[in-house]
Design a protein around this motif. Structure first.
Motif, PDB file in Angstrom:
ATOM      1  N   ARG A 159      55.629  25.037  48.361  1.00 49.69           N
ATOM      2  CA  ARG A 159      54.455  24.657  49.136  1.00 49.69           C
ATOM      3  C   ARG A 159      53.383  24.041  48.249  1.00 49.69           C
ATOM      4  N   PRO A 160      52.584  23.116  48.781  1.00 52.91           N
ATOM      5  CA  PRO A 160      51.583  22.403  47.971  1.00 52.91           C
ATOM      6  C   PRO A 160      50.549  23.350  47.384  1.00 52.91           C
ATOM      7  N   THR A 161      49.977  22.927  46.273  1.00 54.76           N
ATOM      8  CA  THR A 161      48.977  23.743  45.585  1.00 54.76           C
ATOM      9  C   THR A 161      47.606  23.510  46.178  1.00 54.76           C
ATOM     10  N   GLY A 162      46.662  24.394  45.847  1.00 55.05           N
ATOM     11  CA  GLY A 162      45.294  24.247  46.325  1.00 55.05           C
ATOM     12  C   GLY A 162      44.320  24.460  45.194  1.00 55.05           C
ATOM     13  N   ALA A 163      43.441  23.486  44.980  1.00 51.05           N
ATOM     14  CA  ALA A 163      42.512  23.564  43.857  1.00 51.05           C
ATOM     15  C   ALA A 163      41.453  24.638  44.064  1.00 51.05           C
ATOM     16  N   SER A 164      41.290  25.115  45.282  1.00 50.99           N
ATOM     17  CA  SER A 164      40.232  26.081  45.552  1.00 50.99           C
ATOM     18  C   SER A 164      40.597  27.499  45.131  1.00 50.99           C
ATOM     19  N   ALA A 165      41.878  27.771  44.948  1.00 42.83           N
ATOM     20  CA  ALA A 165      42.300  29.119  44.559  1.00 42.83           C
ATOM     21  C   ALA A 165      41.884  29.399  43.117  1.00 42.83           C
ATOM     22  N   PRO A 166      41.505  30.642  42.803  1.00 45.53           N
ATOM     23  CA  PRO A 166      41.110  30.963  41.425  1.00 45.53           C
ATOM     24  C   PRO A 166      42.287  30.862  40.468  1.00 45.53           C
ATOM     25  N   ALA A 167      41.995  30.424  39.254  1.00 43.05           N
ATOM     26  CA  ALA A 167      43.043  30.319  38.233  1.00 43.05           C
ATOM     27  C   ALA A 167      43.448  31.703  37.773  1.00 43.05           C
ATOM     28  N   PHE A 168      44.705  31.812  37.362  1.00 43.04           N
ATOM     29  CA  PHE A 168      45.244  33.090  36.893  1.00 43.04           C
ATOM     30  C   PHE A 168      46.205  32.801  35.751  1.00 43.04           C
ATOM     31  N   PRO A 169      46.221  33.693  34.696  1.00 45.17           N
ATOM     32  CA  PRO A 169      45.408  34.893  34.489  1.00 45.17           C
ATOM     33  C   PRO A 169      44.070  34.558  33.850  1.00 45.17           C
ATOM     34  N   LYS A 170      43.220  35.578  33.738  1.00 44.58           N
ATOM     35  CA  LYS A 170      41.915  35.446  33.111  1.00 44.58           C
ATOM     36  C   LYS A 170      41.836  36.386  31.912  1.00 44.58           C
ATOM     37  N   ASP A 171      40.932  36.068  30.987  1.00 42.86           N
ATOM     38  CA  ASP A 171      40.725  36.911  29.809  1.00 42.86           C
ATOM     39  C   ASP A 171      39.757  38.049  30.131  1.00 42.86           C
ATOM     40  N   ARG A 172      39.999  39.198  29.519  1.00 44.80           N
ATOM     41  CA  ARG A 172      39.042  40.294  29.605  1.00 44.80           C
ATOM     42  C   ARG A 172      37.862  40.015  28.675  1.00 44.80           C
ATOM     43  N   THR A 173      36.725  40.560  29.030  1.00 48.26           N
ATOM     44  CA  THR A 173      35.578  40.536  28.121  1.00 48.26           C
ATOM     45  C   THR A 173      35.364  41.913  27.498  1.00 48.26           C
ATOM     46  N   CYS A 174      35.715  42.973  28.240  1.00 42.29           N
ATOM     47  CA  CYS A 174      35.728  44.332  27.710  1.00 42.29           C
ATOM     48  C   CYS A 174      37.191  44.739  27.545  1.00 42.29           C
ATOM     49  N   PRO A 175      37.582  45.304  26.414  1.00 45.79           N
ATOM     50  CA  PRO A 175      39.003  45.574  26.171  1.00 45.79           C
ATOM     51  C   PRO A 175      39.687  46.430  27.219  1.00 45.79           C
ATOM     52  N   PHE A 176      38.964  47.387  27.820  1.00 38.40           N
ATOM     53  CA  PHE A 176      39.616  48.306  28.750  1.00 38.40           C
ATOM     54  C   PHE A 176      39.192  48.104  30.201  1.00 38.40           C
ATOM     55  N   GLN A 177      38.502  46.998  30.486  1.00 37.91           N
ATOM     56  CA  GLN A 177      38.106  46.704  31.860  1.00 37.91           C
ATOM     57  C   GLN A 177      38.783  45.422  32.341  1.00 37.91           C
ATOM     58  N   PRO A 178      39.045  45.311  33.656  1.00 34.32           N
ATOM     59  CA  PRO A 178      39.612  44.065  34.170  1.00 34.32           C
ATOM     60  C   PRO A 178      38.689  42.889  33.892  1.00 34.32           C
ATOM     61  N   PRO A 179      39.231  41.671  33.844  1.00 35.02           N
ATOM     62  CA  PRO A 179      38.357  40.502  33.706  1.00 35.02           C
ATOM     63  C   PRO A 179      37.281  40.501  34.794  1.00 35.02           C
ATOM     64  N   GLU A 180      36.102  40.027  34.457  1.00 36.79           N
ATOM     65  CA  GLU A 180      34.999  40.051  35.416  1.00 36.79           C
ATOM     66  C   GLU A 180      35.347  39.282  36.685  1.00 36.79           C
TER      67      GLU A 180
END
Length: 404
Positions: free
Chosen positions: A7-28
């Protein structure tokens, strides 16, 4: 389904994966993915759309569903990390194949990773941990906890289990890091080629001069009887060697960091060392060293109010499943006294981590002994100065400067 039918892609969807800023917390940016729906759409680096599964119940159901494939050799299997884009057609044993091939391979190894055998390794792990801490304390009062402690503990254990020469640890630790975390395809492929060559030579040497490790058992039984061919054995050993220390290195380092940053929880553990098992389970839930698992839908699947179509990419978010408020009360709070045994830090379903008993033993002994022997252990730098790994890698600190 062919590539042109995806199925076609959509530019509006968030990119994945993301980097964490805190080592033990999910990316913001994961906050926007933690909505009411247990599935959402994300966009991979190549523009392909993927279903991101964030719900705990939905993720466990999908990871146990045979309609989701782990067959990396499928030409339309989702590629999340660009450096692996040219690796199509290479299916790694255990982690990159489906049943019945996966079940055949796993049956060969299950006895070697059972609770009894892991219990027998505990005294050796304890001795290694004590020796490493002796050396740290002698050199102290400063250290990099990753290189001086978190890295050698699992390396020693997996080398002992497989009977791989620990004297070669610098070589395979560096190549393992490059293989799973290199910035470019060329670097990752070069590391893979060197690891493959090393293990191929080791198997040949052991065929002539047997030892008493798991690798020797595989050579003497599975290879000799034709149940494994040489290349499959080499790749299986590579998977065991890399997976056997790479994730646990991060889990030990990230576990120590999380405890240091939650002194009230660390004090509770010091007062009651019997909490170490519960502490490890909560750390596995809270830190989620493996951020996600990748699958390909082989058939249409109805789940979470959505229809996952055959050929769709499915990314199961271990991090967000472990932070699902429908599964855990106050999930963003680190609480070593909660019951976290149903976390998915080791995955779920047929591909649940084969070495989880070994990892638990290493974490319990390493973290329990570390804080018993160095009760005033603390970070030597501010938390935001701890260098951490990228979002596409196993999560954890690259270095962990500590003092006491």
């Amino acid at each position: 389904m062919t590539e042109t039918e995806i199925r076609p892609t959509g530019a509006s969807a968030p990119a994945f994966p993301k980097d964490r800023t805190c080592p033990f917390q999910p990316p913001e940016s994961y906050a926007q993915l933690r909505g009411d729906a247990p599935l959402t759409q994300v966009r991979l680096f190549d523009g392909r759309m993927a279903w991101l599964v964030t719900g705990h119940a939905e993720g466990r159901a999908l990871l146990a569903d045979p309609r989701l494939s782990s067959e990396w050799g499928n030409p339309i299997f989702p590629v999340v990390v660009q450096r692996t884009e040219g690796r199509g057609g290479l299916s790694f044993p255990l982690i990159g194949v489906d049943d019945p091939e996966h079940a055949r391979q796993r049956r060969m190894l299950i006895p070697s990773f059972g609770v009894k055998r892991m219990a027998a390794l505990r005294p050796m792990i304890q001795r290694d941990v004590d020796r490493l801490l002796d050396a740290m304390l002698e050199k102290g009062p400063n250290a990099d906890l990753v290189s001086s402690f978190a890295l050698p503990v699992p390396s020693m254990a997996i080398c002992a289990l497989l009977d791989v020469p620990y004297g070669d640890h610098d070589f395979f630790e560096e190549r393992s890091r490059d293989f799973v975390g290199a910035a470019t395809t060329a670097e990752a492929d070069a590391a893979f080629a060197q690891l493959h060559q090393y293990l191929h030579g080791l198997v040949q040497k052991k065929s002539e001069e047997p030892g008493d490790g798991l690798l020797d058992e595989l050579i003497a039984v599975q290879l000799a009887e034709g149940k494994l061919d040489l290349d499959e054995l080499v790749l299986m050993t590579l998977v065991l060697l890399v997976a056997g220390h790479e994730t646990t290195v991060n889990a030990i380092a990230l576990g120590a960091l999380t405890l240091m940053q939650h002194p009230e929880q660390l004090d509770a553990l010091r007062r009651d060392p019997g909490l170490i098992s519960a502490t490890v389970e909560e750390l596995l839930r809270f830190t989620s060293v493996s951020d996600y698992m990748v699958r390909l839908a082989k058939e249409d699947i109805e789940v979470g109010g959505e229809t996952v179509k055959a050929g769709d990419a499915v990314i199961v978010s271990i991090t967000l499943m472990n932070r699902d408020a429908t599964a855990y009360e106050d999930p963003d709070t680190f609480d070593i006294q909660r019951s976290a045994r149903h976390h998915v830090g080791f995955g779920h379903g047929i591909h649940q981590c084969l070495g989880q008993n070994l990892a638990r033993a290493e974490l319990e002994i390493a973290l329990g002994t570390l804080f018993a022997r160095i009760p005033d252990l603390r970070l030597a730098v501010p938390l935001d100065e701890v260098p951490i790994k990228a979002g596409h890698d196993a999560q954890g600190p690259i270095e962990l400067p500590v003092t006491w």
